[in-house]
Design a protein around this motif. Structure first.
Motif, PDB file in Angstrom:
ATOM      1  N   ALA A 151      51.254 -15.323 111.358  1.00 25.66           N
ATOM      2  CA  ALA A 151      50.398 -16.518 112.217  1.00 25.66           C
ATOM      3  C   ALA A 151      49.418 -17.610 111.216  1.00 25.66           C
ATOM      4  O   ALA A 151      49.471 -18.659 112.346  1.00 25.66           O
ATOM      5  CB  ALA A 151      48.967 -15.486 112.810  1.00 25.66           C
TER       6      ALA A 151
ATOM      7  N   TYR B 103      46.863 -11.048 119.756  1.00 24.18           N
ATOM      8  CA  TYR B 103      47.075 -12.051 119.162  1.00 24.18           C
ATOM      9  C   TYR B 103      47.256 -13.849 118.645  1.00 24.18           C
ATOM     10  O   TYR B 103      46.016 -13.711 120.009  1.00 24.18           O
ATOM     11  CB  TYR B 103      49.010 -12.242 119.695  1.00 24.18           C
ATOM     12  CG  TYR B 103      50.398 -10.993 119.063  1.00 24.18           C
ATOM     13  CD1 TYR B 103      51.123 -11.978 118.155  1.00 24.18           C
ATOM     14  CD2 TYR B 103      50.193  -9.766 118.962  1.00 24.18           C
ATOM     15  CE1 TYR B 103      52.584 -10.371 117.424  1.00 24.18           C
ATOM     16  CE2 TYR B 103      50.925  -8.854 118.653  1.00 24.18           C
ATOM     17  CZ  TYR B 103      51.744  -9.333 118.122  1.00 24.18           C
ATOM     18  OH  TYR B 103      52.395  -8.377 116.666  1.00 24.18           O
ATOM     19  N   ASP B 104      47.371 -14.642 117.599  1.00 27.55           N
ATOM     20  CA  ASP B 104      46.973 -15.888 117.774  1.00 27.55           C
ATOM     21  C   ASP B 104      48.028 -16.594 118.342  1.00 27.55           C
ATOM     22  O   ASP B 104      49.257 -16.186 118.962  1.00 27.55           O
ATOM     23  CB  ASP B 104      47.008 -16.314 116.205  1.00 27.55           C
ATOM     24  CG  ASP B 104      45.426 -15.664 116.065  1.00 27.55           C
ATOM     25  OD1 ASP B 104      44.457 -15.244 116.401  1.00 27.55           O
ATOM     26  OD2 ASP B 104      45.226 -15.991 114.673  1.00 27.55           O
ATOM     27  N   TYR B 105      47.635 -18.088 119.616  1.00 30.59           N
ATOM     28  CA  TYR B 105      48.564 -18.297 119.882  1.00 30.59           C
ATOM     29  C   TYR B 105      47.854 -20.028 120.303  1.00 30.59           C
ATOM     30  O   TYR B 105      46.889 -20.229 119.550  1.00 30.59           O
ATOM     31  CB  TYR B 105      48.727 -18.535 121.364  1.00 30.59           C
ATOM     32  CG  TYR B 105      47.594 -18.415 122.026  1.00 30.59           C
ATOM     33  CD1 TYR B 105      47.725 -19.614 123.367  1.00 30.59           C
ATOM     34  CD2 TYR B 105      46.654 -17.637 122.693  1.00 30.59           C
ATOM     35  CE1 TYR B 105      46.621 -20.005 123.592  1.00 30.59           C
ATOM     36  CE2 TYR B 105      45.667 -18.119 123.625  1.00 30.59           C
ATOM     37  CZ  TYR B 105      45.648 -18.905 124.058  1.00 30.59           C
ATOM     38  OH  TYR B 105      45.161 -18.749 125.265  1.00 30.59           O
TER      39      TYR B 105
ATOM     40  N   TRP C 229      52.999 -18.718 120.526  1.00 25.05           N
ATOM     41  CA  TRP C 229      52.601 -16.828 120.057  1.00 25.05           C
ATOM     42  C   TRP C 229      52.865 -17.011 118.475  1.00 25.05           C
ATOM     43  O   TRP C 229      54.237 -17.448 117.844  1.00 25.05           O
ATOM     44  CB  TRP C 229      52.901 -16.300 120.829  1.00 25.05           C
ATOM     45  CG  TRP C 229      53.674 -16.357 122.130  1.00 25.05           C
ATOM     46  CD1 TRP C 229      53.749 -16.103 123.462  1.00 25.05           C
ATOM     47  CD2 TRP C 229      51.722 -15.302 122.514  1.00 25.05           C
ATOM     48  NE1 TRP C 229      52.817 -16.195 124.158  1.00 25.05           N
ATOM     49  CE2 TRP C 229      51.749 -15.430 123.755  1.00 25.05           C
ATOM     50  CE3 TRP C 229      50.255 -14.697 121.698  1.00 25.05           C
ATOM     51  CZ2 TRP C 229      50.640 -15.098 124.872  1.00 25.05           C
ATOM     52  CZ3 TRP C 229      49.792 -14.988 122.592  1.00 25.05           C
ATOM     53  CH2 TRP C 229      48.992 -14.790 124.355  1.00 25.05           C
TER      54      TRP C 229
ATOM     55  N   HIS D  42      45.957 -11.451 114.633  1.00 27.50           N
ATOM     56  CA  HIS D  42      45.296 -12.435 115.022  1.00 27.50           C
ATOM     57  C   HIS D  42      44.484 -12.748 112.799  1.00 27.50           C
ATOM     58  O   HIS D  42      44.500 -11.759 112.826  1.00 27.50           O
ATOM     59  CB  HIS D  42      43.885 -11.594 115.511  1.00 27.50           C
ATOM     60  CG  HIS D  42      42.987 -12.379 115.198  1.00 27.50           C
ATOM     61  ND1 HIS D  42      42.567 -13.949 115.650  1.00 27.50           N
ATOM     62  CD2 HIS D  42      41.340 -12.792 114.895  1.00 27.50           C
ATOM     63  CE1 HIS D  42      41.779 -14.327 115.605  1.00 27.50           C
ATOM     64  NE2 HIS D  42      40.783 -13.395 114.523  1.00 27.50           N
ATOM     65  N   ASP D  43      44.827 -13.564 112.540  1.00 26.50           N
ATOM     66  CA  ASP D  43      44.425 -14.319 111.260  1.00 26.50           C
ATOM     67  C   ASP D  43      45.443 -13.803 110.202  1.00 26.50           C
ATOM     68  O   ASP D  43      45.468 -13.800 109.022  1.00 26.50           O
ATOM     69  CB  ASP D  43      43.294 -14.074 110.795  1.00 26.50           C
ATOM     70  CG  ASP D  43      41.840 -14.318 111.726  1.00 26.50           C
ATOM     71  OD1 ASP D  43      42.427 -15.859 111.578  1.00 26.50           O
ATOM     72  OD2 ASP D  43      40.655 -14.598 111.651  1.00 26.50           O
TER      73      ASP D  43
ATOM     74  N   TYR E  26      51.815 -21.473 112.439  1.00 24.19           N
ATOM     75  CA  TYR E  26      50.584 -22.312 113.122  1.00 24.19           C
ATOM     76  C   TYR E  26      51.187 -23.600 112.439  1.00 24.19           C
ATOM     77  O   TYR E  26      50.758 -25.224 112.812  1.00 24.19           O
ATOM     78  CB  TYR E  26      49.217 -22.257 113.138  1.00 24.19           C
ATOM     79  CG  TYR E  26      48.028 -22.789 113.727  1.00 24.19           C
ATOM     80  CD1 TYR E  26      48.306 -23.201 114.842  1.00 24.19           C
ATOM     81  CD2 TYR E  26      47.869 -23.936 112.832  1.00 24.19           C
ATOM     82  CE1 TYR E  26      47.460 -24.086 115.208  1.00 24.19           C
ATOM     83  CE2 TYR E  26      46.356 -24.929 112.577  1.00 24.19           C
ATOM     84  CZ  TYR E  26      45.945 -24.992 114.153  1.00 24.19           C
ATOM     85  OH  TYR E  26      45.564 -26.065 114.646  1.00 24.19           O
TER      86      TYR E  26
ATOM     87  N   ARG F 111      44.018 -23.055 116.262  1.00 24.37           N
ATOM     88  CA  ARG F 111      44.850 -21.682 116.988  1.00 24.37           C
ATOM     89  C   ARG F 111      43.234 -21.110 117.818  1.00 24.37           C
ATOM     90  O   ARG F 111      42.489 -20.747 117.808  1.00 24.37           O
ATOM     91  CB  ARG F 111      44.602 -20.863 115.512  1.00 24.37           C
ATOM     92  CG  ARG F 111      46.172 -20.739 114.845  1.00 24.37           C
ATOM     93  CD  ARG F 111      46.086 -20.059 114.335  1.00 24.37           C
ATOM     94  NE  ARG F 111      44.297 -20.195 113.026  1.00 24.37           N
ATOM     95  CZ  ARG F 111      44.252 -19.381 112.875  1.00 24.37           C
ATOM     96  NH1 ARG F 111      44.962 -17.836 112.659  1.00 24.37           N
ATOM     97  NH2 ARG F 111      43.807 -19.264 111.050  1.00 24.37           N
ATOM     98  N   ARG F 112      44.143 -19.888 118.753  1.00 30.66           N
ATOM     99  CA  ARG F 112      43.667 -19.679 120.017  1.00 30.66           C
ATOM    100  C   ARG F 112      43.484 -17.617 119.278  1.00 30.66           C
ATOM    101  O   ARG F 112      44.818 -17.550 119.003  1.00 30.66           O
ATOM    102  CB  ARG F 112      43.894 -19.797 121.196  1.00 30.66           C
ATOM    103  CG  ARG F 112      43.451 -21.192 121.520  1.00 30.66           C
ATOM    104  CD  ARG F 112      43.892 -21.845 122.635  1.00 30.66           C
ATOM    105  NE  ARG F 112      43.030 -22.854 123.289  1.00 30.66           N
ATOM    106  CZ  ARG F 112      43.177 -23.644 124.203  1.00 30.66           C
ATOM    107  NH1 ARG F 112      44.086 -22.889 125.240  1.00 30.66           N
ATOM    108  NH2 ARG F 112      43.370 -25.075 124.688  1.00 30.66           N
ATOM    109  N   PHE F 113      43.298 -16.745 119.870  1.00 31.72           N
ATOM    110  CA  PHE F 113      43.082 -15.565 119.806  1.00 31.72           C
ATOM    111  C   PHE F 113      42.900 -14.771 121.355  1.00 31.72           C
ATOM    112  O   PHE F 113      41.900 -15.388 122.066  1.00 31.72           O
ATOM    113  CB  PHE F 113      41.741 -15.252 119.141  1.00 31.72           C
ATOM    114  CG  PHE F 113      41.340 -13.777 119.088  1.00 31.72           C
ATOM    115  CD1 PHE F 113      41.054 -12.720 120.103  1.00 31.72           C
ATOM    116  CD2 PHE F 113      42.890 -12.970 118.792  1.00 31.72           C
ATOM    117  CE1 PHE F 113      40.627 -11.481 119.862  1.00 31.72           C
ATOM    118  CE2 PHE F 113      42.994 -11.375 118.429  1.00 31.72           C
ATOM    119  CZ  PHE F 113      41.083 -10.922 118.475  1.00 31.72           C
ATOM    120  N   HIS F 114      44.156 -14.693 121.468  1.00 30.16           N
ATOM    121  CA  HIS F 114      44.142 -13.993 122.991  1.00 30.16           C
ATOM    122  C   HIS F 114      43.871 -12.263 122.320  1.00 30.16           C
ATOM    123  O   HIS F 114      44.345 -11.511 122.038  1.00 30.16           O
ATOM    124  CB  HIS F 114      46.169 -13.499 122.896  1.00 30.16           C
ATOM    125  CG  HIS F 114      46.270 -13.711 124.055  1.00 30.16           C
ATOM    126  ND1 HIS F 114      46.294 -11.641 125.299  1.00 30.16           N
ATOM    127  CD2 HIS F 114      46.477 -13.991 125.781  1.00 30.16           C
ATOM    128  CE1 HIS F 114      47.220 -11.743 126.262  1.00 30.16           C
ATOM    129  NE2 HIS F 114      46.348 -13.023 126.956  1.00 30.16           N
TER     130      HIS F 114
END
Length: 94
Positions: free
Chosen positions: A51, A31-33, A42, A46-47, A55, A23-26
């Motif tokens: 999300a 938002y996480d993506y 998407w 975040h967290d 995932y 998972r990555r954070f924008h």
């Protein structure tokens, strides 16, 4: 010299030896993506529970399908999307 560190790998590997992406954070959206099969998915704030659940669902689909995600067909049409938008704006602005 210091100890050499062994890399720990994710246990979620497909039949071809590929790991599922993390998972990555924008930052700008909050938002996480995750980037899988040349596409960004998407996941949610975040967290957040949403999300993390999204995932996990994508990871399960990826593992089930041999390291590929099935092609997504739209769940609703543009007309339905516009109707949902109009309904939300009507509720918000009265």
């Amino acid at each position: 010299m210091g100890k050499s560190r062994k890399k720990t790998y994710d246990l979620y590997v497909d039949g071809k030896g590929r790991n599922f992406p993390k998972r990555r954070f924008h930052k700008s959206s909050g938002y996480d993506y995750v980037h899988v099969s040349n596409k960004d998915y998407w996941l949610g704030p975040h967290d957040s529970e949403r999300a993390v659940a999204r995932y996990a669902a994508l990871k399960a689909q990826w593992l089930t399908n041999g390291g590929e995600l099935p092609s997504e067909s739209p769940d609703f049409t543009i007309t339905q999307g516009i109707a949902l938008y109009v309904e939300a704006m009507t509720r918000h602005y009265g």
